[in-house]
Enzyme design. Structure first.
Site, PDB file in Angstrom:
ATOM      1  N   ARG A 258      89.771   6.754  -7.063  1.00 26.18           N
ATOM      2  CA  ARG A 258      89.134   5.640  -7.416  1.00 26.18           C
ATOM      3  C   ARG A 258      89.533   4.436  -6.727  1.00 26.18           C
ATOM      4  NH1 ARG A 258      89.738   8.925 -12.369  1.00 26.18           N
ATOM      5  NH2 ARG A 258      91.579   7.675 -12.960  1.00 26.18           N
TER       6      ARG A 258
ATOM      7  N   LYS B 283      83.187  -8.518 -19.778  1.00 29.68           N
ATOM      8  CA  LYS B 283      81.986  -8.283 -20.231  1.00 29.68           C
ATOM      9  C   LYS B 283      81.984  -7.132 -21.340  1.00 29.68           C
ATOM     10  CE  LYS B 283      79.758  -4.016 -18.523  1.00 29.68           C
ATOM     11  NZ  LYS B 283      79.489  -2.822 -17.714  1.00 29.68           N
TER      12      LYS B 283
ATOM     13  N   GLU C 187      76.187  -8.432 -22.904  1.00 28.99           N
ATOM     14  CA  GLU C 187      75.517  -7.347 -22.647  1.00 28.99           C
ATOM     15  C   GLU C 187      74.708  -6.378 -23.520  1.00 28.99           C
ATOM     16  OE1 GLU C 187      76.943  -4.562 -19.537  1.00 28.99           O
ATOM     17  OE2 GLU C 187      74.897  -3.632 -19.316  1.00 28.99           O
TER      18      GLU C 187
ATOM     19  N   LYS D 125      73.375 -10.423 -20.056  1.00 27.38           N
ATOM     20  CA  LYS D 125      72.973  -9.367 -19.204  1.00 27.38           C
ATOM     21  C   LYS D 125      72.127  -8.316 -19.897  1.00 27.38           C
ATOM     22  CE  LYS D 125      75.268  -5.489 -16.565  1.00 27.38           C
ATOM     23  NZ  LYS D 125      76.458  -5.202 -15.611  1.00 27.38           N
TER      24      LYS D 125
HETATM   25  P1  13P Z   1      73.854  -0.205 -14.021  1.00 32.22           P
HETATM   26  O1  13P Z   1      73.418  -1.337 -13.291  1.00 32.22           O
HETATM   27  O2  13P Z   1      74.294   0.904 -13.314  1.00 32.22           O
HETATM   28  O3  13P Z   1      73.094  -0.111 -15.329  1.00 32.22           O
HETATM   29  O4  13P Z   1      75.517  -0.718 -14.685  1.00 32.22           O
HETATM   30  C1  13P Z   1      75.332  -2.013 -15.142  1.00 32.22           C
HETATM   31  C2  13P Z   1      76.341  -2.019 -16.037  1.00 32.22           C
HETATM   32  O5  13P Z   1      77.615  -3.069 -16.004  1.00 32.22           O
HETATM   33  C3  13P Z   1      76.548  -1.592 -17.254  1.00 32.22           C
HETATM   34  O6  13P Z   1      77.611  -1.954 -18.264  1.00 32.22           O
END
Ligand code: 13P
Length: 330
Positions: A44, A135, A176, A218
């Site tokens: 990773r 996030k 998000e 988001k």
């Molecule tokens: P995706 O763009 O693959 O949906 O991932 C964005 C993300 O940060 C999900 O938490």
């Protein structure tokens, strides 16, 4: 708060977006399995080092979201931690701080995102080690009887508590609330659920006195479910997405950075482009990208099967496409 406003603005500065490279270990393992690579801390680290050392990435990418493991690793071959490497490049460091979406008690097939325990202490440590933003992802599932109002409220409240702790500790929160694409639902249903979710999220953010100028939203785009028979045009998707956001997202929010959510890389870029082509001069916030899969998919395949260089070429190509899409010039 002055500094936070500046960071939030920088995250969505014109022509730039965010690279989501914060897949949790189980998610990253799933992605690696799809390209037949063993997932361990070292593989990773190699993959993420390849992505982050892509030449000129900073031209299109304002910030990168990291998972805890990556946050504490060095770029392969360098003695610098990844946050300090990014800082030297002029790229902001983000950190995923939720601990995942868990089954929501007594609500079949619904999830609640956890991670509030010890969050203050974790944010202080991340801030001291170079985090600029964070996030937290909540997931809302559409099915016959769901989402329930209680699931939306519980997730919205957790998002607001997270955002409040972030701002207390000088970290810009990315909020998000993802309405998932999985399912057979049509685009109207996605519109309805996303509207309701955003309304409740902003209600909770205001209740907890979140500074809306010092956060980034988001969200998902308004799309039919992955197993729906509907096939709306990009124009319809852009119109419905814009209307939903215009009705629910306060103008003080500096930027909206979409997740890709399982759309192909091409469609995610195309739809962001259509949105900006139609609304670039009419919108109060920046409309940009915070993609994971739609930036990395092709780069991961090249990394696994070809070379670091080919992988970096794919990533910079996708980043450039989305840079153009974020100004409606793709
Ligand atoms: P995706 O763009 O693959 O949906 O991932 C964005 C993300 O940060 C999900 O938490």
């Amino acid at each position: 708060m002055k500094n936070l406003k500046l960071i939030a603005k920088k995250m969505v500065s014109e022509g730039k977006g965010i690279l989501a490279a914060d897949e949790s270990t189980p998610t990253c393992t799933k992605r690696f399995e799809s390209v037949k690579v063993e997932s361990n801390a070292s593989s990773r680290n190699r993959y993420r080092s390849t992505l982050l050392t892509t030449k000129n990435l900073e031209q299109y990418i304002s910030g990168v979201i990291l998972f805890d493991e990556t946050f504490h690793q060095n770029i392969i071959g360098l003695t610098k931690t990844i946050p300090s490497y990014l800082k030297d490049k002029g790229v902001l460091t983000g950190i995923k701080v939720d601990t995942g979406a868990k089954p929501f008690a007594q609500h079949k097939n619904e999830k609640i995102t956890e991670g509030l325990d010890d969050l203050r202490e974790r944010l202080i440590t991340y801030k001291n080690k170079g985090a600029d933003f964070a996030k937290w992802r909540a997931v809302i599932t559409i099915d016959k009887e769901i989402p329930s109002e209680s699931c939306i409220y519980a997730n919205a409240h957790a998002l607001a508590r997270y955002a409040s702790l972030c701002q207390e500790n000088n970290i810009v929160p990315i909020v998000e609330p993802e309405v998932l694409m999985e399912g057979e639902h049509g685009i109207e249903q996605c519109y309805k659920v996303t509207s309701q979710t955003l309304k409740i999220v902003f209600e909770q953010l205001k209740l907890l006195k979140i500074d809306l100028e010092s956060m980034i939203l988001k969200p998902n785009m308004i799309l039919p479910g992955l197993h729906s028979t509907e096939n709306p045009s990009d124009k319809v998707i852009a119109e419905m997405t814009f209307t939903c956001l215009k009705d629910n997202v306060p103008e003080e929010v500096p930027g909206i950075a979409f997740l890709s959510g399982g759309q192909s890389s091409d469609l995610a870029a195309q739809r962001l482009n259509t949105l900006n082509r139609l609304y670039f001069n009419k919108k109060p916030w920046q409309l940009t990208f915070s993609y994971g899969r739609a930036l990395q998919q092709e780069a991961l395949i090249k990394w696994a099967n070809q070379s670091d260089e080919e992988s970096q070429n794919e990533l910079i190509n996708r980043a450039k496409m989305n840079h153009l899409a974020s100004i409606g010039k793709l």
